[in-house]
Design an enzyme around this catalytic site. Sequence first.
Site, mmCIF file in Angstrom:
data_model
loop_
_atom_site.group_PDB
_atom_site.id
_atom_site.type_symbol
_atom_site.label_atom_id
_atom_site.label_comp_id
_atom_site.label_asym_id
_atom_site.label_seq_id
_atom_site.Cartn_x
_atom_site.Cartn_y
_atom_site.Cartn_z
ATOM 1 C CG HIS A 120 27.688 18.172 27.552
ATOM 2 N ND1 HIS A 120 27.339 18.030 26.224
ATOM 3 C CD2 HIS A 120 28.161 19.444 27.655
ATOM 4 C CE1 HIS A 120 27.586 19.148 25.567
ATOM 5 N NE2 HIS A 120 28.083 20.026 26.405
ATOM 6 C CE1 TYR A 167 36.992 22.884 23.299
ATOM 7 C CE2 TYR A 167 34.940 24.070 23.680
ATOM 8 C CZ TYR A 167 35.602 22.917 23.299
ATOM 9 O OH TYR A 167 34.899 21.793 22.919
ATOM 10 C CB SER A 225 31.365 24.798 22.039
ATOM 11 O OG SER A 225 30.749 23.645 21.520
#
Length: 661
Positions: A379, A493, A495
Amino acid sequence: MSLLAARRFYLSRKTISNESAFTYFCCTKTTIATDHDLEYIQRSKVPTMHFQPSLPRLPIPKLEDTCRRYLNAQRPLLHDEQMQKTQAIVDKFLKGEGAELHAELVRSDAAKQHTSYISEPWFDMYLRDRRPLPINYNPFLVFSPEDNEQYNSQLVKATNLTVSSLRFLKSLRANLLEPEVFHLNPKKSDTKFFRTFTGLLPSSISWYGAYLMNAYPLDMSQYSNLFNSTRIPHQSKDEIVLDKSAKHIVVMRKGRFYAFNVFNEQGNIVPPKEIATNLRHILDDQRPDNENPVGILTASERNNWASIRSHLTEIGNGEILRKIDSAAFVLILDDEPIGTDENKLLRRYLHGGAENRWFDKSFSLIVSKDGFAGINFEHSWGDGVAVLRYFQDIKKDISEKPRFHPEDERSISGESSLVQRLDFKVDDKAKDVISKERTQYEKWTKSLDIGFMVYEGFGKRECKDFGVSPDAVMQLVFQLALFKQESKSVAAYESCSTAAFKHGRTETLRPCTVQTKNLCSTMTSSKSDLSIQQIKKMIIDCSNAHLTLLKEAAMGQGFDRHLFALRKLAEKSGKNPEIFQDPGYAMINHNILSTSTLSSPVVIAGGFGPVVDDGYGIGYMIQEKKLGVVVTSYRNHRSAKEYVNSLEASFKDIHKVLLSK
């Protein structure tokens, strides 16, 4: 939901949409090369990097806005007394150290016009983290199967995926891959005229030409590290290394390594039958599983891996490591079939038995014995937008223009002198480390719980009819499911890509709001006297609040990345402002619900591990008439399977309210 049902779900739409890995952006329509042209997957009239020089720069939000948004995100999480304390700390930060740090950040950003303010610290964050890559960082995506089962045989699938990947690589390197553009109104801008008009403009102003037509080119700087790239471990901080000169791929099977060239001396792709012959040669290798599989070491803590990698080099494995590092990509052939076991499918691509994995590579293509295929990607070098573009393009290519066919298997043999075996030398020290890592990895992966569900009859189309955002509904369901279990709101959260800006990465969207908390409390209360229409109005209010946050995040107007950059600046000068010591700051960054959307009809499943030990990793998919979720957790903290059951009940509850008249 069985895996076969999941297959039907993801195959329900046959054409590739132009949705991206994230909610706000989408891929451009692809133009597949003609059948006789093996070399290129696309021949775009507009050069791949045409818009790159004129992309707008990622804005630094005003400090006042960041502080306001931060406090708003804290309100559903903190009690009144905690909130008052955090409010006072933020006010002090805004007037003092925060203003100084912000001014320094603005000055630094002005001196780096070629990049974004978040790029360097974000890379640094990834590369300094010492945690193992699998589960913690590497996400996975699994391709929907081919309609014709004969094209799902391991050899045929692996050959076609390899050829299409090389065609994508060549198009990218030749500047012939179509630029990534978000078309706000595709019927008007995703046209031949748009390409002709913007293609004639100088690169220095081309973005503005697209903007005039309500189209927004996206940053493509990450694509350079898609191929021939790897993350190399070092003490304290890793590095990303790229070698575009390499002409080979590396294949793994049974924990063993092989290499062969996929480009000839002229730089052309070798014939598909030659690739298939080489792969058949590897599949026919009758040696048993490697007793000392070096691949397991890429699943180690990064300092440990750096140390043993140096030792492997010292005892004569430097050339093999360089061969793996420089390969265009790693192709992994697994000998075990998956069948109809969805848990096995998800685990195979999330972590696998690390004996037959190399997690450092930019991405690995993994093909099972029965022809399931997917990728696991590192990533640090890039985000989902770049990976999903590659994923969708090669899937379209192997489905519409496969270069190797089932009947071709009869015309190849398993004999090849072109395949190089890469056999590591391992001494007693290396064997001991490998043995310990295998034991630890097995224990670690067994501690992971995975849940999977598809909710049918409710999707993007119906959400739009209700006047609510599909993404907002998904996020609301995630919160309601946890509220049902624990009667509280937690840090969440989501993204969101900032690829609309030069060297943009991601911004955090904070989906837990005062509106969602109030709704969750109302829907789980036995004492609520609100009518169903009032609750429906609350859902719409949640959606509107979510859309505002989504637009802000996509435009670089969140608060997380700004505060992150300010904290990193403070650390460089030995400072630690009170805002970053506040328990509220730690709480909001301890993301119990970590989520990312992976919506594409060519994805049968996708996901990642929890980012905190007591959290959930949630990969979700939004389709026209169905919604899907992959959930991960650690068994000794939370149960992914129990959470999935709560998710199903929450989907039904929300759907029932929205259906009310």
